[in-house]
Scaffold this active site. Structure first.
Site, mmCIF file in Angstrom:
data_model
loop_
_atom_site.group_PDB
_atom_site.id
_atom_site.type_symbol
_atom_site.label_atom_id
_atom_site.label_comp_id
_atom_site.label_asym_id
_atom_site.label_seq_id
_atom_site.Cartn_x
_atom_site.Cartn_y
_atom_site.Cartn_z
ATOM 1 N N PHE A 168 5.798 -21.971 1.618
ATOM 2 C CA PHE A 168 5.644 -20.452 1.323
ATOM 3 C C PHE A 168 4.352 -20.014 0.652
ATOM 4 C CE2 PHE A 168 9.964 -22.046 0.917
ATOM 5 C CZ PHE A 168 10.694 -21.157 2.216
ATOM 6 N N ARG A 169 3.195 -20.857 0.898
ATOM 7 C CA ARG A 169 2.096 -20.514 0.354
ATOM 8 C C ARG A 169 2.072 -20.578 -1.091
ATOM 9 N NH1 ARG A 169 -1.558 -20.388 3.940
ATOM 10 N NH2 ARG A 169 -3.082 -19.092 2.585
ATOM 11 N N LEU A 170 2.991 -21.076 -1.888
ATOM 12 C CA LEU A 170 2.955 -20.922 -3.332
ATOM 13 C C LEU A 170 2.060 -22.341 -3.652
ATOM 14 C CD1 LEU A 170 6.960 -20.164 -3.461
ATOM 15 C CD2 LEU A 170 4.819 -18.470 -3.732
#
Length: 192
Positions: free
Chosen positions: A170-172
């Site tokens: 999730f692009r974290l």
């Protein structure tokens, strides 16, 4: 977690050498010219350690011309198989003649001859011209050692910043930045 970015790089690089299908040592080198126009190209990491990160090139190339005007550069190693990248910034300087000679001697003879035959980054009228120059270099050095051309050497980037980036769902992403401070390293995290 280590507080030494070189040791962390060693670990990540060793993992990349096992997992990357091609050229785990491939890295993007970013320079700027005299008018501050950026340029980026792929080069190969040929050595690293506490003193810095080493690559080799023709000193008449565009990258070398850019470096002569501004030694501050950036490197990026991206290992897709590990979902990781390392960004390195700092100034470069030419490696010693002994180191450049030793690395040049380790190259395949065709790569050595190519260094003599190529006016890297200069316009080439046709492939046949380069091939003729390669054949001339073969004849010139036939049966003997091929010395390092005087216009070919290496550069060592002395890092002032090293960022380790790990892809997360999730692009974290996870980002860890080491900054050179008073001869040591200060580290911290960055937002994704």
């Amino acid at each position: 977690m280590t507080d030494d970015p070189i040791k962390l790089f060693d670990r990540w690089y060793a993992e990349a050498q096992v997992s990357e299908p091609n050229d785990a040592n491939a890295m993007a080198l970013a320079t700027v010219d005299a008018e501050a126009r950026p340029s980026v190209r792929m080069v190969l990491l040929k050595g690293h350690g506490p003193e810095g990160f080493v690559f080799y090139t023709n000193q008449r190339s565009r990258k070398a011309t850019d470096i002569a005007g501004n030694p501050n550069v950036a490197l990026l190693l991206h290992w897709k198989s590990l979902r990781r990248q390392v960004r390195i910034e700092g100034a470069v300087e030419t490696v010693s003649d002994d180191l450049a000679d030793a690395y040049f001697a380790s190259r395949h003879p065709f790569s050595q001859l190519g260094a003599w035959a190529s006016d890297q980054s200069a316009p080439l009228p046709d492939r046949e011209t380069f091939e003729a120059r390669f054949a001339e270099a073969q004849a010139r050095f036939a049966g003997g050692d091929i010395p390092r051309p005087p216009h070919w050497s290496g550069y060592r980037l002395s890092p002032t910043r090293i960022e380790f980036w790990q892809d997360r769902e999730f692009r974290l992403h996870e980002r860890r930045l080491f900054t050179r401070v008073d001869g040591g390293w200060q580290d911290g995290l960055l937002y994704p």
